[in-house]
Design a protein around this motif. Structure first.
Motif, PDB file in Angstrom:
ATOM      1  N   TRP A  56       0.817  -1.215   0.000  1.00 30.45           N
ATOM      2  CA  TRP A  56       0.000   0.000   0.000  1.00 30.45           C
ATOM      3  C   TRP A  56       0.850   1.265   0.000  1.00 30.45           C
ATOM      4  CZ3 TRP A  56      -5.104  -0.244  -0.832  1.00 30.45           C
ATOM      5  CH2 TRP A  56      -5.778  -1.440  -0.551  1.00 30.45           C
ATOM      6  N   HIS A  57       2.086   1.160  -0.471  1.00 29.61           N
ATOM      7  CA  HIS A  57       3.005   2.304  -0.362  1.00 29.61           C
ATOM      8  C   HIS A  57       2.447   3.582  -0.994  1.00 29.61           C
ATOM      9  CE1 HIS A  57       4.454   1.841  -4.572  1.00 29.61           C
ATOM     10  NE2 HIS A  57       4.028   0.630  -4.357  1.00 29.61           N
ATOM     11  N   ALA A  58       1.788   3.458  -2.152  1.00 27.90           N
ATOM     12  CA  ALA A  58       1.320   4.668  -2.840  1.00 27.90           C
ATOM     13  C   ALA A  58       0.228   5.367  -2.033  1.00 27.90           C
ATOM     14  CB  ALA A  58       0.799   4.302  -4.224  1.00 27.90           C
ATOM     15  N   GLU A  59      -0.698   4.592  -1.481  1.00 29.67           N
ATOM     16  CA  GLU A  59      -1.806   5.176  -0.711  1.00 29.67           C
ATOM     17  C   GLU A  59      -1.287   5.846   0.554  1.00 29.67           C
ATOM     18  OE1 GLU A  59      -1.780   2.231  -2.095  1.00 29.67           O
ATOM     19  OE2 GLU A  59      -3.528   2.206  -3.428  1.00 29.67           O
ATOM     20  N   ILE A  60      -0.315   5.201   1.202  1.00 28.99           N
ATOM     21  CA  ILE A  60       0.211   5.760   2.449  1.00 28.99           C
ATOM     22  C   ILE A  60       1.005   7.033   2.162  1.00 28.99           C
ATOM     23  CG2 ILE A  60       1.844   5.334   4.364  1.00 28.99           C
ATOM     24  CD1 ILE A  60       0.691   2.471   4.447  1.00 28.99           C
ATOM     25  N   ALA A  61       1.822   6.999   1.110  1.00 28.04           N
ATOM     26  CA  ALA A  61       2.601   8.194   0.752  1.00 28.04           C
ATOM     27  C   ALA A  61       1.672   9.336   0.322  1.00 28.04           C
ATOM     28  CB  ALA A  61       3.588   7.859  -0.355  1.00 28.04           C
ATOM     29  N   ASP A  62       0.566   8.983  -0.314  1.00 28.01           N
ATOM     30  CA  ASP A  62      -0.429   9.990  -0.712  1.00 28.01           C
ATOM     31  C   ASP A  62      -1.033  10.668   0.514  1.00 28.01           C
ATOM     32  OD1 ASP A  62      -0.692  10.230  -3.364  1.00 28.01           O
ATOM     33  OD2 ASP A  62      -2.735   9.400  -3.466  1.00 28.01           O
ATOM     34  N   ALA A  63      -1.331   9.865   1.523  1.00 29.38           N
ATOM     35  CA  ALA A  63      -1.994  10.396   2.718  1.00 29.38           C
ATOM     36  C   ALA A  63      -1.045  11.247   3.571  1.00 29.38           C
ATOM     37  CB  ALA A  63      -2.556   9.243   3.560  1.00 29.38           C
ATOM     38  N   LEU A  64       0.195  10.779   3.738  1.00 26.25           N
ATOM     39  CA  LEU A  64       1.106  11.478   4.659  1.00 26.25           C
ATOM     40  C   LEU A  64       1.968  12.525   3.960  1.00 26.25           C
ATOM     41  CD1 LEU A  64       2.472   8.453   6.743  1.00 26.25           C
ATOM     42  CD2 LEU A  64       0.642  10.017   7.393  1.00 26.25           C
ATOM     43  N   GLY A  65       2.189  12.329   2.674  1.00 24.69           N
ATOM     44  CA  GLY A  65       3.037  13.254   1.917  1.00 24.69           C
ATOM     45  C   GLY A  65       4.444  13.307   2.481  1.00 24.69           C
ATOM     46  N   ASP A  66       5.055  14.468   2.398  1.00 23.90           N
ATOM     47  CA  ASP A  66       6.434  14.582   2.885  1.00 23.90           C
ATOM     48  C   ASP A  66       6.478  14.867   4.382  1.00 23.90           C
ATOM     49  OD1 ASP A  66       5.633  17.192   3.074  1.00 23.90           O
ATOM     50  OD2 ASP A  66       7.084  17.990   1.648  1.00 23.90           O
ATOM     51  N   GLY A  67       5.305  14.899   5.016  1.00 25.85           N
ATOM     52  CA  GLY A  67       5.237  15.065   6.465  1.00 25.85           C
ATOM     53  C   GLY A  67       5.075  16.498   6.923  1.00 25.85           C
ATOM     54  N   ARG A  68       5.182  17.435   5.977  1.00 26.65           N
ATOM     55  CA  ARG A  68       5.162  18.866   6.329  1.00 26.65           C
ATOM     56  C   ARG A  68       3.939  19.258   7.151  1.00 26.65           C
ATOM     57  NH1 ARG A  68       6.388  22.279   1.175  1.00 26.65           N
ATOM     58  NH2 ARG A  68       7.545  20.366   0.859  1.00 26.65           N
ATOM     59  N   ARG A  69       2.786  18.681   6.780  1.00 23.55           N
ATOM     60  CA  ARG A  69       1.556  19.059   7.500  1.00 23.55           C
ATOM     61  C   ARG A  69       1.582  18.668   8.977  1.00 23.55           C
ATOM     62  NH1 ARG A  69      -3.251  15.425   5.150  1.00 23.55           N
ATOM     63  NH2 ARG A  69      -4.376  16.425   6.839  1.00 23.55           N
ATOM     64  N   PHE A  70       2.494  17.746   9.348  1.00 21.58           N
ATOM     65  CA  PHE A  70       2.630  17.355  10.761  1.00 21.58           C
ATOM     66  C   PHE A  70       3.868  17.983  11.388  1.00 21.58           C
ATOM     67  CE2 PHE A  70       0.892  13.812   8.271  1.00 21.58           C
ATOM     68  CZ  PHE A  70      -0.373  13.722   8.828  1.00 21.58           C
ATOM     69  N   GLY A  71       4.576  18.794  10.624  1.00 20.81           N
ATOM     70  CA  GLY A  71       5.825  19.374  11.133  1.00 20.81           C
ATOM     71  C   GLY A  71       6.951  18.356  11.123  1.00 20.81           C
ATOM     72  N   LEU A  72       6.850  17.349  10.231  1.00 15.28           N
ATOM     73  CA  LEU A  72       7.845  16.267  10.194  1.00 15.28           C
ATOM     74  C   LEU A  72       8.460  16.156   8.801  1.00 15.28           C
ATOM     75  CD1 LEU A  72       5.592  13.548  11.905  1.00 15.28           C
ATOM     76  CD2 LEU A  72       7.439  14.798  13.028  1.00 15.28           C
TER      77      LEU A  72
END
Ligand code: G1P
Length: 333
Positions: A56-72
């Motif tokens: 499920w790598h594509a779906e998970i990467a789509d949801a979390l992105g580069d992490g910026r929205r979480f400050g990560l």
């Protein structure tokens, strides 16, 4: 401190839900499970996170992105097939280097955060620290035996006859000592490299491994009942907030969070309930303990104790709440 989040598992116990999404993205309180994990990590000061992903790598990467929205800052590591939690540590070695790190299992829900566990680790800094909780039947978990002062004497993965009742939760704090241990273990009974065996190896080698009792809410989200239970728990914290539209023929009772763009038309919503952005509830009776995802359409329907995924459409459905099985019970894959 860095973080390693394990989100490669397939979630067979959560079928049919996991035919359409990975279990780590199952929504709890209107947000994917992994979002809660990311927030917990940011809260303890982590900034660099590696997420191990599988099919499920594509779906998970789509949801979390580069992490910026979480400050990560999120790095993705691809695991070709489930090879065990310890294999994920092996895979992440170049990312982790010699840093201390916290390893979080992506299917564990800890809405009260991991601040106390992180403080415990920072204060004593043992070679490894696991988190434990006394449960009635620990046979489906890693089981820890301690000396009473929190020092781990023995760890066994899913023992048929557990020596105690302390189940291992999915949050581990490690120093770089774990890397050598992970390199030395061999696959266990389910053919995977078990992190439990690597930690046991540290114990055998005389390193200090501590168990910290986790006091907050904890759920290992393996079955649909767990998803409902987590949602019910999260809904207890919901504050009433009507940011959407409620027409004159509709009413809300109790803690209802109506997101912007959501509409109630000739309907009754009983809290606790979360109605996501853009959702339309028409001629329906909804709640209590209901989370409606974004852009859903619920028409001429009666719903209680359930979660409707984003974009869900229902017409003429009557679904009354079913009792949940006892807490802390866990069937294996
Ligand atoms: C894993 C660990 C187990 C731990 C559990 C917590 O089990 O191997 O020791 O108790 O997570 O969620 P799994 O979910 O891989 O069966």
């Amino acid at each position: 401190m860095k973080a390693l989040v394990l989100a490669g598992g397939s979630g067979t116990r959560l079928r049919p839900l996991t035919y359409v999404m990975p279990k780590q993205l199952v929504p709890v309180a209107g947000e994917p499970l992994l979002f809660h994990t990311m927030r917990n990590l940011h809260q303890i000061g982590v900034r660099d996170v590696a997420v191990v992903v599988g099919d499920w790598h594509a779906e998970i990467a789509d949801a979390l992105g580069d992490g910026r929205r979480f400050g990560l800052r999120i790095t993705y590591l691809r695991q070709d097939r489930p090879r065990g939690l310890a294999h994920c540590v092996l895979l992440a070695r170049p990312f982790l280097g010699a840093d201390d790190f916290v390893m979080c299992l992506g299917d564990n829900f800890l809405p009260d955060g991991i601040g106390d566990l992180a403080a415990d680790f920072a204060q004593r800094r043992p070679a490894a620290q696991i988190a434990v909780r006394a449960v009635d039947d620990p046979r489906a978990f890693g089981v820890a035996e301690t000396d009473g002062s929190g020092v781990v004497r023995r760890l066994v993965e899913k023992p048929a006859e557990p020596a105690g009742n302390l189940a291992v939760l999915g949050v581990y704090f490690f120093t770089e000592a774990i890397h050598e241990a992970v390199e030395r273990i061999r696959p266990g009974a389910r053919g995977e490299l078990e992190i439990t065996d690597a930690v046991q190896l540290l114990v055998t080698a005389g390193a200090t491994v501590r168990a910290s009792e986790y006091a907050g809410y904890w759920a290992d989200v393996g079955r649909i009942e767990d998803v409902l239970r987590c949602n019910r728990h999260a809904l207890d914290q919901v504050k009433p907030e009507l940011l959407g539209e409620v027409d004159d023929a509709s009413e809300t009772v109790g803690a209802v969070a109506l997101a912007p763009g959501a509409r109630l038309v000739r309907s009754r919503v009983e809290g606790p309930a979360i109605i996501g952005p853009g959702a339309a509830i028409v001629d329906s009776k909804v709640g209590p303990n209901v989370v409606i995802g974004s852009e859903c359409t619920i028409q001429a329907t009666r719903l209680g104790d359930c979660v409707v995924l984003d974009g869900g459409r229902m017409t003429g459905l009557i679904s009354d709440p079913q009792p949940l099985p006892p807490e802390g019970e866990r069937r294996d894959d």
